[in-house]
Design an enzyme around this catalytic site. Structure first.
Site, PDB file in Angstrom:
ATOM      1  N   GLY A 272     -57.653 -27.619 -14.256  1.00  0.00           N
ATOM      2  CA  GLY A 272     -57.688 -27.746 -12.803  1.00  0.00           C
ATOM      3  C   GLY A 272     -56.557 -28.583 -12.244  1.00  0.00           C
ATOM      4  O   GLY A 272     -55.561 -28.825 -12.928  1.00  0.00           O
TER       5      GLY A 272
ATOM      6  N   HIS B 252     -49.182 -23.894 -13.395  1.00  0.00           N
ATOM      7  CA  HIS B 252     -50.340 -23.026 -13.625  1.00  0.00           C
ATOM      8  C   HIS B 252     -50.146 -21.675 -12.925  1.00  0.00           C
ATOM      9  O   HIS B 252     -50.459 -20.628 -13.474  1.00  0.00           O
ATOM     10  CB  HIS B 252     -51.620 -23.669 -13.062  1.00  0.00           C
ATOM     11  CG  HIS B 252     -51.983 -24.988 -13.675  1.00  0.00           C
ATOM     12  ND1 HIS B 252     -51.928 -26.164 -12.984  1.00  0.00           N
ATOM     13  CD2 HIS B 252     -52.420 -25.306 -14.924  1.00  0.00           C
ATOM     14  CE1 HIS B 252     -52.323 -27.156 -13.754  1.00  0.00           C
ATOM     15  NE2 HIS B 252     -52.623 -26.668 -14.949  1.00  0.00           N
TER      16      HIS B 252
ATOM     17  N   GLU C  34     -45.225 -23.516 -22.364  1.00  0.00           N
ATOM     18  CA  GLU C  34     -44.373 -24.146 -23.396  1.00  0.00           C
ATOM     19  C   GLU C  34     -44.232 -25.643 -23.169  1.00  0.00           C
ATOM     20  O   GLU C  34     -43.756 -26.350 -24.032  1.00  0.00           O
ATOM     21  CB  GLU C  34     -42.982 -23.499 -23.389  1.00  0.00           C
ATOM     22  CG  GLU C  34     -42.981 -22.130 -24.017  1.00  0.00           C
ATOM     23  CD  GLU C  34     -41.600 -21.530 -24.141  1.00  0.00           C
ATOM     24  OE1 GLU C  34     -40.693 -21.969 -23.381  1.00  0.00           O
ATOM     25  OE2 GLU C  34     -41.434 -20.628 -24.967  1.00  0.00           O
ATOM     26  N   LYS C  35     -44.639 -26.114 -21.988  1.00  0.00           N
ATOM     27  CA  LYS C  35     -44.598 -27.558 -21.742  1.00  0.00           C
ATOM     28  C   LYS C  35     -45.405 -28.277 -22.823  1.00  0.00           C
ATOM     29  O   LYS C  35     -45.029 -29.343 -23.298  1.00  0.00           O
ATOM     30  CB  LYS C  35     -45.173 -27.874 -20.368  1.00  0.00           C
ATOM     31  CG  LYS C  35     -45.132 -29.329 -20.089  1.00  0.00           C
ATOM     32  CD  LYS C  35     -45.867 -29.686 -18.845  1.00  0.00           C
ATOM     33  CE  LYS C  35     -46.354 -31.086 -19.000  1.00  0.00           C
ATOM     34  NZ  LYS C  35     -47.766 -31.162 -19.313  1.00  0.00           N
ATOM     35  N   ASP C  36     -46.531 -27.670 -23.202  1.00  0.00           N
ATOM     36  CA  ASP C  36     -47.357 -28.222 -24.287  1.00  0.00           C
ATOM     37  C   ASP C  36     -47.080 -27.408 -25.555  1.00  0.00           C
ATOM     38  O   ASP C  36     -47.930 -26.670 -26.034  1.00  0.00           O
ATOM     39  CB  ASP C  36     -48.829 -28.150 -23.882  1.00  0.00           C
ATOM     40  CG  ASP C  36     -49.079 -28.907 -22.588  1.00  0.00           C
ATOM     41  OD1 ASP C  36     -49.040 -30.134 -22.609  1.00  0.00           O
ATOM     42  OD2 ASP C  36     -49.256 -28.248 -21.537  1.00  0.00           O
TER      43      ASP C  36
ATOM     44  N   SER D 209     -46.773 -31.434 -13.783  1.00  0.00           N
ATOM     45  CA  SER D 209     -47.954 -31.829 -14.537  1.00  0.00           C
ATOM     46  C   SER D 209     -48.959 -32.429 -13.564  1.00  0.00           C
ATOM     47  O   SER D 209     -48.568 -33.075 -12.578  1.00  0.00           O
ATOM     48  CB  SER D 209     -47.566 -32.892 -15.572  1.00  0.00           C
ATOM     49  OG  SER D 209     -48.715 -33.568 -16.022  1.00  0.00           O
TER      50      SER D 209
END
Ligand code: AMP
Length: 253
Positions: free
Chosen positions: A28, A34, A146-148, A183
């Site tokens: 959320g 997102h 891809e951030k994570d 983020s």
């Protein structure tokens, strides 16, 4: 958009869905990072399902969990506007009827380095919730950022290991105008800290070696958890005040 809160309702609805399903799991406080995953799912599938669940089992610090931003009304309005079909939003008891007695142990090359080392049990909690969601939603495709990157690699490996019939799609990191990866935790930064934070991705991308990057970051007021290179990518994690940021960039130097 139909909002689903119970597992039984989700299972009933799932049985009657025709066509390809795209799935985007989130915690959320939705932002443009997102949104890019959701738009890709909407483009590539007939039906898109989003989940919002702040998964407490993957937080190593209670404070971080308690302070995680919740903006559910705005999130629902955004998802409605995008044309999402279903939002799955379970409570803890609903998705953890076993009260977390069953967990996904993992010992891959990515399990216990970097995020796996600095956030104890983070990946066990993350993989356990992703496994539950993948088994329930049985999507054709699931979208991850891809951030994570470390998370993404572990999910790909888990899906392979357990023969889960969902294609894992990697989506590129969406950044703000200064190059800082978007983020949900950025909301907790002041305007000044936000500007300062942009130094972090720039240094990861620079020609400086890891030690030099860490030195520069410390000089600029960051607390540094790590800067490391794996598989032609440079990964980093830093803190500004009590806000922790991670990022990674491709690195072929
Ligand atoms: P979260 O809500 O932070 O758990 O993120 C849900 C999904 O969105 C994960 O697959 C993240 O990797 C992805 N994501 C988060 N931030 C970004 C971003 N800036 N760009 C692309 N994907 C992102």
């Amino acid at each position: 958009m139909q909002v689903i809160k119970s597992v039984s309702k989700l299972q009933e609805i799932r049985k009657n869905i025709q066509g390809n399903i795209g799935f985007v799991p989130t915690m959320g406080n939705l932002h443009l990072g997102h949104v890019s995953l959701i738009k890709q799912s909407l483009q590539e599938n007939e039906v898109t399902i989003i989940s919002i669940f702040i998964n407490q089992t993957q937080f190593d610090k209670k404070d971080d969990f308690i302070n995680y931003p919740v903006t559910i009304k705005d999130d629902i309005a955004l998802l409605e506007n995008l044309g999402v079909n279903y939002l799955f939003m379970p409570e803890y008891q609903e998705i953890y009827p076993d009260d977390y007695q069953f967990q996904i142990a993992n010992y891959s090359q990515y399990s216990h380095v970097m995020e796996g080392k600095f956030r104890k049990n983070h990946f066990v909690g993350m993989l356990t919730i992703v496994m539950k969601l993948l088994l329930l939603i049985k999507a054709n495709r699931a979208y991850f950022g891809e951030k994570d990157f470390q998370q993404l690699q572990l999910i790909k490996e888990m899906v392979g290991a357990f023969f889960i019939d969902t294609q894992i799609i990697a989506c590129e990191t969406i950044k703000d105008k200064n190059g800082l990866a978007l983020s949900s935790r950025n909301n907790r930064l002041t305007e000044m800290q936000l500007n300062q934070a942009a130094i972090f991705p720039n240094l990861l991308r620079s020609d400086k070696n890891n030690e030099e990057v860490m030195e520069e970051l410390k000089k600029s007021g960051f607390m540094v958890d790590y800067v490391e290179i794996y598989d032609n990518r440079r990964f980093g994690a830093v803190k500004i005040g009590n806000v922790r940021l991670i990022d990674n960039v491709s690195y072929n130097k």
